[in-house]
Scaffold this active site. Structure first.
Site, PDB file in Angstrom:
ATOM      1  CD  GLN A 282      -3.486  -4.238   6.519  1.00  0.00           C
ATOM      2  OE1 GLN A 282      -3.615  -3.194   5.872  1.00  0.00           O
ATOM      3  NE2 GLN A 282      -3.856  -5.407   6.047  1.00  0.00           N
TER       4      GLN A 282
ATOM      5  CE  LYS B 131      -3.796  -2.388   2.245  1.00  0.00           C
ATOM      6  NZ  LYS B 131      -4.639  -2.682   3.397  1.00  0.00           N
TER       7      LYS B 131
ATOM      8  CG  ASP C 160      -9.676   0.143   4.903  1.00  0.00           C
ATOM      9  OD1 ASP C 160      -9.371  -0.417   3.840  1.00  0.00           O
ATOM     10  OD2 ASP C 160      -8.989   0.091   5.944  1.00  0.00           O
TER      11      ASP C 160
END
Ligand code: GUN
Length: 299
Positions: free
Chosen positions: A98, A54, A121
């Site tokens: 995460q 990422k 997200d």
């Protein structure tokens, strides 16, 4: 005839090139580009490799990127305070924590602590609610379902009036993609059936599907004889089925028997190289979207 391959690797290239142009335009207009913080707690090897990818993708696009790694034993209170710091940072437009988190931290508390305006997200209940309402309300779509929809559309598959069958009902894939494909609008307008572990006669549902989306996490669950001739098959499964003895790398397999399914399907995604590369791409797309919104609304 063998199915057309829907390559996530190729689509990622196209979309990242589009985003790169947007970042250049944004910097010209506002003097700065998108800002993304990735927060990694602990040293879970899979999480480290996802976050590394990422960060690399964000840096290649010219983002302002902060990699904020925290020790496994950070308290929930301190993690929530860190999120609040980034909620208030005008140079940060996207916050990614995460998952999974260590057991002593409540994931729901962390997800809801992220400002819905920076939740790239698409996991915050506010953004999930907006996604369900649809239309102009939609803000950030969760990345894997957004990638799946993008692949279906870019592959030229007709969705309007199509029978879509989704195998799996997870919060991050099955549930949201079911809602998204049934919405009014382009790339949707489908008739959706969501099936799961308690469904009777899984095969009969799959056989009806013009678009079959499989996100069950069971290698080889969908048999070739369950696939309608010419259907578009999206395989979201990423199952580690062994280790390559020469390279030491995991051997990945999807939820669909790919080699046999290709002989029946019209279009199909491979594993790896299918849905996987699209998830990070859509995270970048959400961050660019957030940056346009924040910069355009800055006082
Ligand atoms: N862990 C596995 N997939 C994801 C994802 O898409 N986002 C976050 N934040 N964590 C994950």
């Amino acid at each position: 005839m063998s199915a057309e391959i829907i390559s996530g690797t190729q689509m990622r290239k196209e979309i990242l090139a589009e985003l790169e142009r947007e970042v250049v335009e944004m910097k010209e207009k506002y003097g700065k580009g998108p800002g993304l913080v990735t927060i990694l707690v602990g040293e879970n090897p899979a999480s480290i490799s996802y976050v590394t990818l990422k960060v690399k993708t964000a840096l290649n696009l010219g983002f302002h990127e902060i990699q904020d790694n925290q020790a496994e034993d950070i308290s929930e209170e301190d993690l929530l305070a860190l999120i609040e710091k980034y909620n208030n940072d005008p140079d940060i437009h996207g916050i990614l924590v995460q998952l999974p988190l260590p057991k002593h931290i409540n994931e729901d508390a962390v997800i809801t602590a992220i400002s819905p305006d920076k939740d790239v997200d698409g996991f915050h209940p506010v953004n999930l609610g907006k996604m369900v309402i649809g239309g102009d309300q939609v803000r950030y779509l969760p990345c894997t379902p957004a990638g799946i929809q993008e692949m279906i559309v870019r592959s030229g598959t007709e969705t309007s009036g199509a029978e879509v069958v989704v195998v799996g009902r997870s919060n991050i894939v099955g549930k949201p993609i079911s809602v998204m494909m049934g919405q009014k609008g382009p790339g949707a307008n489908s008739t959706v059936t969501m099936v799961h572990t308690r469904t009777q006669d899984l095969a009969s549902h799959c056989k009806r599907a013009d678009i079959l989306i499989v996100a069950a996490g069971v290698p080889g669950l969908v048999k070739p004889e369950w696939i309608k001739k010419g259907a578009t098959v999206i395989d979201v499964g990423v199952n580690r089925v062994g280790v390559n003895e020469e390279t030491g790398k995991a051997i990945l397999s999807g939820d669909v028997d790919y080699e046999e399914a290709r002989k029946v399907a019209g279009k199909i995604t491979p594993v790896p190289g299918g849905v996987g590369p699209m998830t990070i791409t859509m995270l970048m797309k959400n961050t660019v979207k957030s940056a346009w919104w924040h910069l355009g609304n800055a006082k």
